[in-house]
Design a protein around this motif. Structure first.
Motif, PDB file in Angstrom:
ATOM      1  N   UNK A   1       8.371  10.922   0.440  1.00 41.27           N
ATOM      2  CA  UNK A   1       7.318  10.017   0.869  1.00 41.27           C
ATOM      3  C   UNK A   1       7.861   9.126   1.985  1.00 41.27           C
ATOM      4  N   UNK A   2       7.047   8.905   3.001  1.00 39.29           N
ATOM      5  CA  UNK A   2       7.355   7.895   4.009  1.00 39.29           C
ATOM      6  C   UNK A   2       6.352   6.776   3.783  1.00 39.29           C
ATOM      7  N   UNK A   3       6.829   5.665   3.230  1.00 40.30           N
ATOM      8  CA  UNK A   3       5.968   4.521   2.922  1.00 40.30           C
ATOM      9  C   UNK A   3       6.002   3.539   4.081  1.00 40.30           C
ATOM     10  N   UNK A   4       4.841   3.024   4.427  1.00 44.35           N
ATOM     11  CA  UNK A   4       4.732   2.032   5.495  1.00 44.35           C
ATOM     12  C   UNK A   4       4.051   0.777   4.949  1.00 44.35           C
ATOM     13  N   UNK A   5       4.440  -0.391   5.454  1.00 41.46           N
ATOM     14  CA  UNK A   5       3.836  -1.635   4.954  1.00 41.46           C
ATOM     15  C   UNK A   5       2.411  -1.812   5.461  1.00 41.46           C
ATOM     16  N   UNK A   6       1.603  -2.491   4.662  1.00 39.35           N
ATOM     17  CA  UNK A   6       0.252  -2.869   5.066  1.00 39.35           C
ATOM     18  C   UNK A   6       0.269  -4.356   5.426  1.00 39.35           C
ATOM     19  N   UNK A   7      -0.725  -4.819   6.172  1.00 47.65           N
ATOM     20  CA  UNK A   7      -0.789  -6.261   6.478  1.00 47.65           C
ATOM     21  C   UNK A   7      -0.896  -7.125   5.219  1.00 47.65           C
ATOM     22  N   UNK A   8      -1.390  -6.550   4.122  1.00 45.43           N
ATOM     23  CA  UNK A   8      -1.544  -7.304   2.879  1.00 45.43           C
ATOM     24  C   UNK A   8      -0.245  -7.430   2.094  1.00 45.43           C
ATOM     25  N   UNK A   9       0.826  -6.784   2.563  1.00 43.40           N
ATOM     26  CA  UNK A   9       2.119  -6.905   1.900  1.00 43.40           C
ATOM     27  C   UNK A   9       2.438  -5.786   0.930  1.00 43.40           C
ATOM     28  N   UNK A  10       1.600  -4.758   0.853  1.00 39.40           N
ATOM     29  CA  UNK A  10       1.904  -3.619  -0.010  1.00 39.40           C
ATOM     30  C   UNK A  10       2.318  -2.444   0.887  1.00 39.40           C
ATOM     31  N   UNK A  11       2.355  -1.249   0.331  1.00 37.82           N
ATOM     32  CA  UNK A  11       2.743  -0.064   1.088  1.00 37.82           C
ATOM     33  C   UNK A  11       1.670   1.013   0.945  1.00 37.82           C
ATOM     34  N   UNK A  12       1.612   1.909   1.940  1.00 35.71           N
ATOM     35  CA  UNK A  12       0.778   3.107   1.827  1.00 35.71           C
ATOM     36  C   UNK A  12       1.641   4.302   2.206  1.00 35.71           C
TER      37      UNK A  12
END
Length: 188
Positions: free
Chosen positions: A166-177
């Protein structure tokens, strides 16, 4: 195709007069243009945007670097596989439209298409048993998570070995997708 255009010197000088900070940055970092040919340096607005973007990404990385990457990866893996085993459709919120899944060599893009693929797999119940979880920061606040384990299908005697990245990237809300997801069964 974008081609290098000569700078309009009048607008360049005007920009430098209007923004002293930009003038200082360009003066100090003017070496960033190509020295292998006679390409002019990039125009100031584009350069300034690139610098702003780099600074913004650096701040994002600093914020996520304060978290323990191993703890984030472990929490993600537990959530992902428990949701997969109980309700695959519930994985939709982990992907975005730019996300891509490669499942046994087949490339699928977009949250809806990925969930459609996962829910159409030819088994209803399964149980993942995770053997290893490895992670690394990937820059821009993201992280790579590599998982290996076994997959026990209902009614089957032998578990299947698998690997998933998995390549996880941060969201502006502080979580990951999940930006990228690669799954392979291991036959050997």
């Amino acid at each position: 195709m974008i081609q290098n255009q000569p700078l309009d010197q009048s607008s360049y000088k005007y920009t430098l007069k209007k923004t002293p900070l930009l003038s200082l940055i360009l003066t100090r970092l003017s070496f960033l243009h190509c020295f292998r040919c006679c390409c002019p340096p990039p125009p100031p607005p584009l350069f300034f945007f690139s610098l702003s973007l780099s600074l913004s990404l650096s701040r994002d990385f600093e914020a996520t670097s304060q978290m323990d990457p191993d703890a984030v990866a472990k929490a993600f893996v537990e959530h992902y596989y428990s949701t997969f085993d109980a309700n695959r459709a519930g994985l939709a919120n982990l992907y975005q439209e730019g996300s891509m899944l490669t499942f046994e060599g087949q490339k699928i893009q977009g949250s809806q298409n990925i969930v459609a693929k996962l829910t159409s797999l030819p088994f209803q119940q399964c149980q993942h048993n995770i053997t290893t979880v490895d992670c690394q920061p990937s820059g821009a606040g993201g992280m790579l998570v590599f998982v290996s384990g076994t997959l026990q299908l209902a009614g089957e005697q032998h578990a299947l070995k698998f690997s998933q990245m998995f390549h996880l990237m941060p969201t502006p809300q502080g979580s990951f997708y999940v930006l990228n997801d690669i799954f392979r069964l291991n036959y050997a």
